[in-house]
Write an enzyme that holds these catalytic residues in place. Structure first.
Site, PDB file in Angstrom:
ATOM      1  N   GLY A 157       0.821  -1.206   0.000  1.00  0.00           N
ATOM      2  CA  GLY A 157       0.000   0.000   0.000  1.00  0.00           C
ATOM      3  C   GLY A 157       0.851   1.250   0.000  1.00  0.00           C
ATOM      4  O   GLY A 157       1.997   1.238   0.470  1.00  0.00           O
ATOM      5  N   GLN A 212       3.361   9.994   0.803  1.00  0.00           N
ATOM      6  CA  GLN A 212       4.685   9.349   0.754  1.00  0.00           C
ATOM      7  C   GLN A 212       5.475   9.785  -0.479  1.00  0.00           C
ATOM      8  O   GLN A 212       6.683   9.610  -0.546  1.00  0.00           O
ATOM      9  CB  GLN A 212       4.535   7.821   0.787  1.00  0.00           C
ATOM     10  CG  GLN A 212       4.000   7.325   2.133  1.00  0.00           C
ATOM     11  CD  GLN A 212       3.754   5.829   2.127  1.00  0.00           C
ATOM     12  OE1 GLN A 212       2.686   5.368   1.727  1.00  0.00           O
ATOM     13  NE2 GLN A 212       4.742   5.051   2.551  1.00  0.00           N
ATOM     14  N   CYS A 232       6.662  -0.322   6.531  1.00  0.00           N
ATOM     15  CA  CYS A 232       6.171   0.790   5.718  1.00  0.00           C
ATOM     16  C   CYS A 232       7.199   1.099   4.636  1.00  0.00           C
ATOM     17  O   CYS A 232       8.402   1.055   4.888  1.00  0.00           O
ATOM     18  CB  CYS A 232       5.961   2.013   6.608  1.00  0.00           C
ATOM     19  SG  CYS A 232       5.380   3.473   5.742  1.00  0.00           S
ATOM     20  N   LEU A 233       6.700   1.416   3.444  1.00  0.00           N
ATOM     21  CA  LEU A 233       7.594   1.812   2.341  1.00  0.00           C
ATOM     22  C   LEU A 233       8.496   2.970   2.741  1.00  0.00           C
ATOM     23  O   LEU A 233       9.604   3.089   2.238  1.00  0.00           O
ATOM     24  CB  LEU A 233       6.756   2.304   1.150  1.00  0.00           C
ATOM     25  CG  LEU A 233       6.253   1.305   0.151  1.00  0.00           C
ATOM     26  CD1 LEU A 233       5.639   2.038  -1.023  1.00  0.00           C
ATOM     27  CD2 LEU A 233       7.381   0.407  -0.343  1.00  0.00           C
ATOM     28  N   HIS A 262      -3.616   1.516   8.273  1.00  0.00           N
ATOM     29  CA  HIS A 262      -2.248   2.035   8.129  1.00  0.00           C
ATOM     30  C   HIS A 262      -2.210   3.159   7.094  1.00  0.00           C
ATOM     31  O   HIS A 262      -1.611   4.215   7.324  1.00  0.00           O
ATOM     32  CB  HIS A 262      -1.321   0.880   7.722  1.00  0.00           C
ATOM     33  CG  HIS A 262       0.107   1.269   7.459  1.00  0.00           C
ATOM     34  ND1 HIS A 262       1.150   0.891   8.285  1.00  0.00           N
ATOM     35  CD2 HIS A 262       0.670   1.995   6.455  1.00  0.00           C
ATOM     36  CE1 HIS A 262       2.289   1.375   7.791  1.00  0.00           C
ATOM     37  NE2 HIS A 262       2.038   2.043   6.681  1.00  0.00           N
ATOM     38  N   GLU A 263      -2.882   2.945   5.956  1.00  0.00           N
ATOM     39  CA  GLU A 263      -2.850   3.949   4.879  1.00  0.00           C
ATOM     40  C   GLU A 263      -3.660   5.192   5.249  1.00  0.00           C
ATOM     41  O   GLU A 263      -3.244   6.319   4.937  1.00  0.00           O
ATOM     42  CB  GLU A 263      -3.359   3.348   3.568  1.00  0.00           C
ATOM     43  CG  GLU A 263      -2.538   2.178   3.031  1.00  0.00           C
ATOM     44  CD  GLU A 263      -1.057   2.460   2.913  1.00  0.00           C
ATOM     45  OE1 GLU A 263      -0.671   3.633   2.688  1.00  0.00           O
ATOM     46  OE2 GLU A 263      -0.262   1.516   3.068  1.00  0.00           O
ATOM     47  N   HIS A 294      -1.674   7.440   7.294  1.00  0.00           N
ATOM     48  CA  HIS A 294      -0.754   8.279   6.497  1.00  0.00           C
ATOM     49  C   HIS A 294      -1.425   9.602   6.110  1.00  0.00           C
ATOM     50  O   HIS A 294      -0.789  10.653   6.112  1.00  0.00           O
ATOM     51  CB  HIS A 294      -0.327   7.565   5.210  1.00  0.00           C
ATOM     52  CG  HIS A 294       0.862   6.667   5.371  1.00  0.00           C
ATOM     53  ND1 HIS A 294       2.081   7.101   5.823  1.00  0.00           N
ATOM     54  CD2 HIS A 294       1.026   5.343   5.097  1.00  0.00           C
ATOM     55  CE1 HIS A 294       2.948   6.091   5.846  1.00  0.00           C
ATOM     56  NE2 HIS A 294       2.325   4.997   5.413  1.00  0.00           N
TER      57      HIS A 294
HETATM   58 CO    CO Z   1       3.198   3.140   5.248  1.00  0.00          CO
END
Ligand code: CO
Length: 178
Positions: free
Chosen positions: A46, A51, A90-91, A132-133, A136
């Site tokens: 995701g 981000q 997380c990315l 989680h998203e 963000h």
């Molecule tokens: Co993340």
């Protein structure tokens, strides 16, 4: 389509609150396409627009479970039930892993890329990814709400233990990064 650079924790960009999308136009679709490309490149599950430094309430999720990717614009949790505590990555947080408590089930309301209202229910892993998203979009990063952070070795051992995740890793060696 182009892959874009990802902001990494603890960059203050990631703590900014994203704004609602009001125009469902070419500019949004280019952003969505770039998010798909960036997510695939990083083998994540995701990604939120923040981000990539874009403060808009836009999310792309791809659990690689055969259902294709999900695009969420202006998502909101309208119902949540139960509890689960799972390992997250997380990315934007390479090498960081930690346990976060999330609802076991959520129902969300969102818009698709054409501005049409949609509802979706999710349990287990997908419920975690939705939460989680959406965090963000509100500038919340998982290391700041995790009750325990663990090292990479522990995280890999944990992922091996979970059948859901093992299947996924076998298929694509994809890490549970969001
Ligand atoms: Co993340």
């Amino acid at each position: 389509m182009a892959q874009r650079n990802v902001f990494n924790y603890p960059d203050e960009m990631l703590n900014k609150k994203s704004r609602e999308v009001t125009a469902f136009d070419d500019k949004l679709w280019v952003l969505l396409d770039d998010m798909h490309e960036t997510l695939t490149h990083h083998e994540g599950v995701g990604i939120a627009a923040v981000q990539l430094g874009i403060l808009r309430r836009v999310i792309v999720i791809d659990l690689d479970e055969g259902d294709g990717a999900i695009e969420l614009i202006n998502p909101e949790i309208v119902q949540a039930k139960g509890n689960q505590r799972e390992l997250e990555g997380c990315l934007s947080c390479p090498g960081l892993w930690g346990y976060v408590e999330r609802p076991e089930y959520v129902k969300i309301r969102y818009m698709n890329r054409y501005g049409k209202e949609q509802f979706q229910e999710a349990a287990d892993l997908l419920a975690i990814v939705f939460c989680h998203e959406i965090d963000h979009l509100n500038g919340i990063m998982f290391p700041d709400i995790a009750d325990e952070m663990v090292d990479e070795e522990h995280a890999e051992a944990e992922m091996e233990k979970s059948p859901k995740r093992r299947k996924k890793m076998r298929r694509k060696k994809k890490k549970m990064r969001r």
